[in-house]
Design a protein around this motif. Sequence first.
Motif, short mmCIF file in Angstrom:
data_model
loop_
_atom_site.label_atom_id
_atom_site.label_comp_id
_atom_site.label_asym_id
_atom_site.label_seq_id
_atom_site.Cartn_x
_atom_site.Cartn_y
_atom_site.Cartn_z
N THR A 191 4.12 39.80 29.45
CA THR A 191 3.00 40.32 30.23
C THR A 191 3.12 41.80 30.54
O THR A 191 2.11 42.46 30.78
N ASN A 192 4.34 42.34 30.55
CA ASN A 192 4.43 43.76 30.86
C ASN A 192 3.91 44.64 29.72
O ASN A 192 3.74 45.85 29.89
N ARG A 193 3.61 44.02 28.57
CA ARG A 193 2.99 44.77 27.47
C ARG A 193 1.48 44.93 27.68
O ARG A 193 0.81 45.57 26.87
N ILE A 194 0.95 44.35 28.74
CA ILE A 194 -0.46 44.52 29.04
C ILE A 194 -0.79 45.99 29.20
O ILE A 194 -1.86 46.46 28.82
N CYS A 195 0.15 46.75 29.76
CA CYS A 195 -0.12 48.15 30.07
C CYS A 195 1.15 48.98 29.93
O CYS A 195 2.24 48.52 30.29
N GLY A 196 1.00 50.19 29.42
CA GLY A 196 2.14 51.10 29.31
C GLY A 196 2.30 51.98 30.52
O GLY A 196 3.28 52.71 30.65
N VAL A 197 1.32 51.95 31.44
CA VAL A 197 1.38 52.75 32.66
C VAL A 197 1.89 51.92 33.83
O VAL A 197 2.66 52.40 34.66
N CYS A 198 1.47 50.66 33.91
CA CYS A 198 1.89 49.82 35.04
C CYS A 198 2.57 48.52 34.59
O CYS A 198 2.28 47.45 35.12
N PRO A 199 3.48 48.58 33.61
CA PRO A 199 4.14 47.34 33.17
C PRO A 199 4.99 46.71 34.26
O PRO A 199 5.19 45.49 34.26
N GLU A 200 5.48 47.53 35.19
CA GLU A 200 6.34 46.99 36.25
C GLU A 200 5.60 45.99 37.13
O GLU A 200 6.18 45.00 37.58
N ALA A 201 4.32 46.24 37.37
CA ALA A 201 3.53 45.31 38.19
C ALA A 201 3.42 43.96 37.50
O ALA A 201 3.61 42.90 38.12
#
Length: 323
Positions: free
Chosen positions: A57-67
């Motif tokens: 799921t952290n591949r959903i976004c490269g800016v907010c993968p931590e969330a």
Amino acid sequence: MKRITIDPITRLEGHGKIEIFLNEEGDVANTYFQVPELRGFERFCVGRPVEEMPLLTNRICGVCPEAHHMAAAKAADAVYHVDPPRPAKLLRELLYSGFYFTDHTTHFYALAGPDFVMGPEAPVAERNILGVIHKVGLEIGGKVIQARKHGHEIIEMIGGRKVHPCTSIPGGLTKGITHEQRAQIAEIGTWAIDFAQFSLQLFNDIVMGNQEYAELILGDIYHHRTYYIGTVDQNNKVNFYDGKVSVVSPDGERIGMYAPAEYPEWIAERVEPWTYLKFPYLKKIGWKGFVDGADSGVYCATPLSRLNASDGMATPLAQAEYE
């Protein structure tokens, strides 16, 4: 009917566009915010081991993968019925704090900030991070880059990578930090507080000091009366990592508070045929369409919402700014 298309949207991370339709008099008849990209994460996660979710799921976004990484890790904790030990919780929260600092620096200086810092009359070509650096100076531009660097250093120390962390597992983390890393993080934290205070002063001087912008921000043109939600700690103070979700009415009355596991009892999702974006709303109020007010289940979950849904901030300097 005249149609105005803004594509792509450049002030938000991700793919999106805005379609504006004008009537015969030239007034806005309807506006659509569309997310045209099908990501498909919900589908290709089906059938995969739950342990893989923090990595997928952290591949959903490269800016907010931590969330996404933390949300999936907490879900995995719940599946295994495990409560991570206190050091693991603190490290996860520290990682998330590093992300939050970095992410909001990006938003303020690179995404939303340029329109405000450069001023309402600035040419469109100058409303970007380079324009901001030109206006405030190279030294400040260097601080912005340094802030992002520091945040990602913390993320890498705890999360294993600067982007797309990989250390959260059901019940905790795969690694800790050394005494040297702890000292380095503490030093970065002190620097980050100074940078945050500097950024607040910059906002007050350049943005709120501009009467035209101040009137725009404080006026009613962008005012919506919605419900607000945000996570709070046991003292109803803002918490970015953990706690219960506080729900507040448009008039500021707290109508409830729920634990993350109770999400399905409070939130439902509306699907529209013209976008892949879903529209969550409060079940207890119901979906009444794209309207605001106390009778509409539409709610906001934003930085401002966190403040509206809480009784303040948990740390002294932040509380002073809140007041």
